[in-house]
Design a protein around this motif. Sequence first.
Motif, PDB file in Angstrom:
ATOM      1  N   SER A 152      35.711  52.352  44.138  1.00  0.00           N
ATOM      2  CA  SER A 152      37.072  52.323  43.589  1.00  0.00           C
ATOM      3  C   SER A 152      37.124  52.128  42.080  1.00  0.00           C
ATOM      4  O   SER A 152      37.950  51.342  41.585  1.00  0.00           O
TER       5      SER A 152
ATOM      6  N   ASP B 292      38.138  52.800  38.250  1.00  0.00           N
ATOM      7  CA  ASP B 292      39.315  53.437  37.643  1.00  0.00           C
ATOM      8  C   ASP B 292      38.995  53.997  36.252  1.00  0.00           C
ATOM      9  O   ASP B 292      39.862  54.565  35.597  1.00  0.00           O
TER      10      ASP B 292
ATOM     11  N   ARG C  22      36.649  47.800  37.257  1.00  0.00           N
ATOM     12  CA  ARG C  22      35.572  48.516  37.950  1.00  0.00           C
ATOM     13  C   ARG C  22      35.295  49.808  37.191  1.00  0.00           C
ATOM     14  O   ARG C  22      36.112  50.730  37.183  1.00  0.00           O
TER      15      ARG C  22
ATOM     16  N   THR D 268      40.204  49.688  31.379  1.00  0.00           N
ATOM     17  CA  THR D 268      40.152  49.485  32.833  1.00  0.00           C
ATOM     18  C   THR D 268      41.214  48.457  33.265  1.00  0.00           C
ATOM     19  O   THR D 268      41.424  47.458  32.592  1.00  0.00           O
ATOM     20  N   ARG D 269      41.851  48.758  34.405  1.00  0.00           N
ATOM     21  CA  ARG D 269      42.865  47.831  34.918  1.00  0.00           C
ATOM     22  C   ARG D 269      42.307  46.986  36.049  1.00  0.00           C
ATOM     23  O   ARG D 269      42.691  45.861  36.263  1.00  0.00           O
ATOM     24  N   ASN D 270      41.341  47.589  36.803  1.00  0.00           N
ATOM     25  CA  ASN D 270      40.799  46.828  37.937  1.00  0.00           C
ATOM     26  C   ASN D 270      39.378  46.307  37.675  1.00  0.00           C
ATOM     27  O   ASN D 270      38.719  45.821  38.586  1.00  0.00           O
TER      28      ASN D 270
END
Lengths: 273, 273
Positions: A177, A179, A112, A108-110
Amino acid sequence: MGVNAPIGVFDSGVGGLTVAREIMRQLPDERMVYFGDTARLPYGTKSKETVIRFSRQIVRFLKTKNVKAIVVACNTATAQALEELRKESDIPVIGVIDAAARVASTVTRNDRIGVVGTTGTIESGMYTRVLKEYNPRVQVYGKACPLLVSLVEEGWLHDPVTEEVISRYLKDLEYKSIDTLILGCTHYPLLRSAFRKVAGEDVTLVNPAYEVAVELKEILDEKKLSCDGEVDQAGKKYEFFVSDAAEKFCDFANSILPYDIERVQQINIEDFD
Amino acid sequence: MGVNAPIGVFDSGVGGLTVAREIMRQLPDERMVYFGDTARLPYGTKSKETVIRFSRQIVRFLKTKNVKAIVVACNTATAQALEELRKESDIPVIGVIDAAARVASTVTRNDRIGVVGTTGTIESGMYTRVLKEYNPRVQVYGKACPLLVSLVEEGWLHDPVTEEVISRYLKDLEYKSIDTLILGCTHYPLLRSAFRKVAGEDVTLVNPAYEVAVELKEILDEKKLSCDGEVDQAGKKYEFFVSDAAEKFCDFANSILPYDIERVQQINIEDFD
């Protein structure tokens, strides 16, 4: 029990075959004993206490087959019973949640992450707990999708109705949102393309069946339990047991596995109480 | 055991509550003990042998409650186990299939009857057999609808997805020009309006839950087993037992029954083997 003993794999029914398939692919020399609790499926709607009782019976059965390790190829049983089973067992017991959570928390980058699964898996909060152990910053959004198992078992894998149902379920997660999305039920990898279509290319799909096979390989290597390839595998490499309706299991298995299985044996799992 | 003993009603889970509701409506003075086998549902995908074993355990449990008659409020259990249960029992055992078949075979004008239900019910051919006993000229067309129970339990009762799924399932039956459709699963009466919308006004819908309550009343009258109204019913008129997850059962029951139930007791049904 030696390095050439089989790996025990169990699920509430046929879903765990997606895990068995990955183990066959990634650990092609290992023997396997699979048990599907088809008389009492699904586990997703059952209480923790009942899932623990059922899982204990199955572990007792698998141990009569001298397995060297056990894979709980069922998200609900992992969520509800893995801790208990580990406490009581002298061989490695691996669940489908840990490895998937580790990978998801890394990709995951964000921060979430969404998790879809049965009601039991989602309500247990197990994915959230394990994800936060790996990465305390992650926000985890769970969504129970009770219709999807029936859709898979109906064979509607590439179907507008299935896409509409998935789209309905993912609506909540979209607003968050996310990802990364964990397909937290062993049936769901069979809906991978429908999930891909609805979720879009920007969401990374994590498949616990794939990740648990990777983890199993690591653990066997680490504990020096990997098969040395000298086993006599004639006809006995893979064994399948169920608690009910062996024939239907066979049909579904043959539609998923890379080869046709010849024999599924039915046992009374309540005898192992 | 006297005329004021309760009626035993059982189902694999919550579906039989549509039958319990009809009995409450049509036989308002009778006491009732309901058992839902929530730990092992659904029965629809299980083998005859397993359904018989489970049903026997439940009958043994109900007899500890001194019931004067038993209603098998589950189409699958009726199809697979009713005959066995009747042979072994000294009190009336009534299933959901017989009364519905009698009514359907009477109301059809073109002798073409459709039956929808779980895979187990349809594959058993029980409706066809009983319908032909009442009217040898009828053509019976069965259609298994495995998704509908999940849709009901998801609460999507008035939903375009549910209508699309029903429409998909009824497509085959439409080509057969049926004029009568038996809703052969206890969950389906809750989808009555969706069925009505898809099937149109020209098809008569037969609801086994309603018909079995009519039959029960006839049998109690005939055997002089009807309640004489002198029972002390304080708090004990209706009792509910389940094999798992009493709380979820309660939520669903309260959404269906005409009053809110206070208490659901969980038992280990395997103890009655």
